[in-house]
Design a protein around this motif. Structure first.
Motif, mmCIF file in Angstrom:
data_model
loop_
_atom_site.group_PDB
_atom_site.id
_atom_site.type_symbol
_atom_site.label_atom_id
_atom_site.label_comp_id
_atom_site.label_asym_id
_atom_site.label_seq_id
_atom_site.Cartn_x
_atom_site.Cartn_y
_atom_site.Cartn_z
ATOM 1 N N GLU A 57 0.833 -1.187 0.000
ATOM 2 C CA GLU A 57 0.000 0.000 0.000
ATOM 3 C C GLU A 57 0.871 1.242 0.000
ATOM 4 N N ARG A 58 0.325 2.337 -0.511
ATOM 5 C CA ARG A 58 1.039 3.601 -0.475
ATOM 6 C C ARG A 58 1.072 4.103 0.963
ATOM 7 N N ALA A 59 2.100 4.829 1.309
ATOM 8 C CA ALA A 59 2.249 5.354 2.664
ATOM 9 C C ALA A 59 1.074 6.264 3.033
ATOM 10 N N GLU A 60 0.549 6.995 2.058
ATOM 11 C CA GLU A 60 -0.558 7.916 2.342
ATOM 12 C C GLU A 60 -1.800 7.197 2.851
ATOM 13 N N ASP A 61 -1.952 5.935 2.483
ATOM 14 C CA ASP A 61 -3.136 5.185 2.885
ATOM 15 C C ASP A 61 -3.146 4.854 4.372
ATOM 16 N N PHE A 62 -2.015 5.061 5.040
ATOM 17 C CA PHE A 62 -1.936 4.782 6.471
ATOM 18 C C PHE A 62 -2.236 5.998 7.333
ATOM 19 N N TYR A 63 -2.340 7.182 6.722
ATOM 20 C CA TYR A 63 -2.582 8.398 7.500
ATOM 21 C C TYR A 63 -3.977 8.385 8.089
ATOM 22 N N THR A 64 -4.074 8.810 9.334
ATOM 23 C CA THR A 64 -5.388 8.917 9.960
ATOM 24 C C THR A 64 -5.944 10.323 9.800
ATOM 25 N N LEU A 65 -5.073 11.316 9.633
ATOM 26 C CA LEU A 65 -5.521 12.685 9.423
ATOM 27 C C LEU A 65 -5.816 12.886 7.937
ATOM 28 N N PRO A 66 -6.658 13.845 7.595
ATOM 29 C CA PRO A 66 -6.950 14.091 6.181
ATOM 30 C C PRO A 66 -5.669 14.411 5.412
ATOM 31 N N TYR A 67 -5.550 13.859 4.233
ATOM 32 C CA TYR A 67 -4.366 14.062 3.398
ATOM 33 C C TYR A 67 -4.820 14.197 1.964
ATOM 34 N N ASP A 68 -4.373 15.259 1.296
ATOM 35 C CA ASP A 68 -4.819 15.489 -0.076
ATOM 36 C C ASP A 68 -3.869 14.902 -1.118
ATOM 37 N N GLY A 69 -2.722 14.392 -0.702
ATOM 38 C CA GLY A 69 -1.809 13.724 -1.615
ATOM 39 C C GLY A 69 -0.992 14.650 -2.492
ATOM 40 N N ARG A 70 -1.013 15.942 -2.245
ATOM 41 C CA ARG A 70 -0.246 16.883 -3.061
ATOM 42 C C ARG A 70 1.041 17.278 -2.349
ATOM 43 N N MET A 71 2.142 17.016 -2.982
ATOM 44 C CA MET A 71 3.458 17.389 -2.454
ATOM 45 C C MET A 71 3.864 18.729 -3.046
ATOM 46 N N PRO A 72 4.451 19.617 -2.232
ATOM 47 C CA PRO A 72 4.934 20.882 -2.790
ATOM 48 C C PRO A 72 6.096 20.648 -3.760
ATOM 49 N N GLN A 73 6.211 21.535 -4.722
ATOM 50 C CA GLN A 73 7.308 21.465 -5.688
ATOM 51 C C GLN A 73 8.593 21.995 -5.056
ATOM 52 N N CYS A 74 9.704 21.782 -5.723
ATOM 53 C CA CYS A 74 11.003 22.214 -5.200
ATOM 54 C C CYS A 74 11.108 23.729 -5.038
ATOM 55 N N ASP A 75 10.395 24.480 -5.877
ATOM 56 C CA ASP A 75 10.470 25.934 -5.780
ATOM 57 C C ASP A 75 9.413 26.526 -4.849
ATOM 58 N N ASP A 76 8.838 25.690 -4.001
ATOM 59 C CA ASP A 76 7.826 26.130 -3.041
ATOM 60 C C ASP A 76 8.409 27.180 -2.093
ATOM 61 N N GLY A 77 7.776 28.325 -2.029
ATOM 62 C CA GLY A 77 8.267 29.430 -1.213
ATOM 63 C C GLY A 77 8.342 29.125 0.270
ATOM 64 N N VAL A 78 7.407 28.354 0.787
ATOM 65 C CA VAL A 78 7.404 28.024 2.215
ATOM 66 C C VAL A 78 8.623 27.170 2.564
ATOM 67 N N SER A 79 8.939 26.199 1.745
ATOM 68 C CA SER A 79 10.100 25.336 1.984
ATOM 69 C C SER A 79 11.399 26.126 1.892
ATOM 70 N N LEU A 80 11.520 26.982 0.880
ATOM 71 C CA LEU A 80 12.732 27.784 0.722
ATOM 72 C C LEU A 80 12.879 28.784 1.865
ATOM 73 N N PHE A 81 11.767 29.358 2.318
ATOM 74 C CA PHE A 81 11.800 30.273 3.456
ATOM 75 C C PHE A 81 12.270 29.545 4.719
ATOM 76 N N GLU A 82 11.787 28.320 4.909
ATOM 77 C CA GLU A 82 12.198 27.543 6.078
ATOM 78 C C GLU A 82 13.697 27.257 6.040
ATOM 79 N N ILE A 83 14.229 26.904 4.883
ATOM 80 C CA ILE A 83 15.670 26.672 4.759
ATOM 81 C C ILE A 83 16.435 27.946 5.090
ATOM 82 N N THR A 84 15.986 29.071 4.537
ATOM 83 C CA THR A 84 16.651 30.353 4.766
ATOM 84 C C THR A 84 16.659 30.707 6.248
ATOM 85 N N GLN A 85 15.519 30.572 6.901
ATOM 86 C CA GLN A 85 15.422 30.933 8.316
ATOM 87 C C GLN A 85 16.229 29.997 9.206
#
Length: 148
Positions: free
Chosen positions: A27-55
């Protein structure tokens, strides 16, 4: 003699059971989540991820190493692997970018965006390494441990 037959029979049954388990689709790992999961992963140029790295980089440099070094921007952002470990593992996007720093140098950053890899698995996590600035050598050599 009776115990030898029992041992052989047990070994055969164990081998048959292991083969059947290995043949079952995973089974896919997402199928084990108990919390709601939409299955969308952020892209590499995601601003939130880059901001977190910067900070986090700025915080580590200031408080751990007493250094004024900061990331000022990202260029040439690209993905080099997605879910490289298989569908049954937590989704991960493996990225690499060129980062500009306030010392006028450009360095390579390797980072992984990990679905549900953040605080208490409630949000995504970002694991990153600046090539040449891995002061603890936690991701050596050349930050390759961040990758798949």
């Amino acid at each position: 003699m009776h115990s030898t037959r029992s041992a052989v029979l047990a070994a055969v049954l164990l081998a048959l059971g292991a083969g059947a388990a290995a043949a079952a689709p995973r089974e896919r790992a997402e199928d084990f989540y108990t919390l709601p999961y939409d299955g969308r992963m952020p892209q590499c140029d995601d601003g939130v991820s880059l901001f977190e790295i910067t900070q986090r980089f700025a915080s580590a440099e200031a408080f751990t190493f007493n250094s004024p070094l900061r990331i000022t921007g990202f260029n040439d952002i690209r993905e080099y692997a997605f879910r490289a470990n298989g569908a049954e593992f937590i989704p991960r996007r493996y990225c690499v970018a060129k980062a500009s720093f306030n010392d006028s140098r450009v360095r390579t950053i390797k980072y992984t965006i990990i679905e549900r890899g953040g605080l208490m698995s409630f949000n995504r996590g970002v694991d990153w390494c600046v090539v040449g600035l891995d002061r603890y050598r936690a991701y050596s050599p050349l930050c390759d441990v961040v990758g798949p």
